[in-house]
Scaffold this active site. Structure first.
Site, PDB file in Angstrom:
ATOM      1  CB  CYS A  54      -0.916   0.005   1.210  1.00 52.43           C
ATOM      2  SG  CYS A  54      -1.915   1.512   1.365  1.00 52.43           S
ATOM      3  CE1 TYR A  86      -5.773   3.167  -3.778  1.00 51.75           C
ATOM      4  CE2 TYR A  86      -8.131   3.283  -3.303  1.00 51.75           C
ATOM      5  CZ  TYR A  86      -6.860   2.837  -2.975  1.00 51.75           C
ATOM      6  OH  TYR A  86      -6.671   2.078  -1.846  1.00 51.75           O
ATOM      7  CD  GLU A  98      -2.008   0.959  -3.915  1.00 48.64           C
ATOM      8  OE1 GLU A  98      -1.429   1.373  -2.875  1.00 48.64           O
ATOM      9  OE2 GLU A  98      -3.193   0.611  -3.941  1.00 48.64           O
ATOM     10  CG  ASP A 133      -3.095  -4.128   2.051  1.00 45.86           C
ATOM     11  OD1 ASP A 133      -4.291  -4.096   2.408  1.00 45.86           O
ATOM     12  OD2 ASP A 133      -2.237  -3.344   2.494  1.00 45.86           O
ATOM     13  CE1 TYR A 138      -2.509  -2.467  -1.854  1.00 47.44           C
ATOM     14  CE2 TYR A 138      -3.822  -4.398  -2.394  1.00 47.44           C
ATOM     15  CZ  TYR A 138      -3.744  -3.075  -2.004  1.00 47.44           C
ATOM     16  OH  TYR A 138      -4.896  -2.361  -1.788  1.00 47.44           O
ATOM     17  CB  CYS A 201       0.398   2.018   7.683  1.00 48.06           C
ATOM     18  SG  CYS A 201       2.009   1.479   7.045  1.00 48.06           S
ATOM     19  CB  CYS A 210      18.793  -4.864   4.059  1.00 45.79           C
ATOM     20  SG  CYS A 210      19.524  -4.677   2.409  1.00 45.79           S
TER      21      CYS A 210
END
Length: 229
Positions: A54, A86, A98, A133, A138, A201, A210
């Site tokens: 998202c 959208y 997105e 999602d 996504y 969110c 990482c």
């Protein structure tokens, strides 16, 4: 389940929604930075593009990096439908992801630092979804504007895959492809979580760090960005 399966299957150019010739309206200035979202951008800046689920939460991850970030914007890329809305993207019939566009000063923040944020901000092993999602919009993606960006992205992917495998995660599904046309999303979605701080969110990382590799030069924003509208 049938509907969910359809949302995780990419349409073809023939089956995708047709879209429109004109760009959809969007914001003129960044809600936080007060800078023009569509440019022109100062000479010497560079551009990057990422998809990590998202785009509300994804954009916030990058503007929060602070120094070196000139402007961020959300939009749609990687599909077939020009100037999609959208609502159209959410049908799964455009093929778009997105994405977040990041314009940055490489003298203050490196492309590799952006890649580190990208990998650590989501789970890149989930295919056409991120958490709850589900859908092609996504998917995890790095959209590169130069050979140098591609080399850096591929190197970071290989390095992060090793760390993920050691932690028990599966294979990375992130697509790394040349940056496609970018279509700015509607005003409502630009810097959404700055306007609605407690808004939704759904992003969640793996908890695996990482490593940030050595610097690799990227291309200038003025020459590399291919944005529509």
């Amino acid at each position: 389940m049938l509907n969910a399966r359809k949302k995780t299957e990419m349409p073809t150019a023939e089956t995708a929604l047709k879209g429109r010739a004109s760009a959809i309206p969007t914001a003129q200035e960044h809600f936080l930075f007060g800078r023009p979202i569509k440019g022109p951008y100062p000479a010497g800046l560079e551009v990057a593009m990422f998809g990590i689920g998202c785009f509300w939460g994804a954009e916030r991850k990058f503007w929060q990096l602070g120094a070196g970030i000139w402007v961020t914007a959300v939009g749609y890329a990687g599909g077939f439908t020009p100037n999609a809305t959208y609502e159209e993207v959410c049908t799964g019939k455009t093929g778009h992801n997105e994405v977040v566009l990041v314009v940055f000063d490489a003298k203050a923040i490196s492309y590799e630092r952006l890649l580190k944020t990208f990998w650590e901000s989501h789970n890149p092993t989930q295919g056409m979804r991120q958490g709850n999602d589900v859908g092609t919009q996504y998917r995890s993606g790095i959209y590169v504007f130069s050979d140098a960006q591609r080399a850096a992205a591929e190197a970071s992917k290989a390095s992060y895959q090793k760390r993920l495998s050691e932690a028990g995660f599966g294979l990375i599904t992130t697509e790394i492809v040349a940056a496609p046309a970018f279509y700015f999303a509607e005003d409502t979605h630009q810097q959404y979580l700055a306007k609605v701080p407690h808004g939704y969110c759904g992003l969640g990382g793996t908890g695996v760090d990482c490593a940030e590799p050595t610097g690799v030069a990227a291309g200038p924003a003025s020459a590399a960005i291919h944005a529509e509208g």
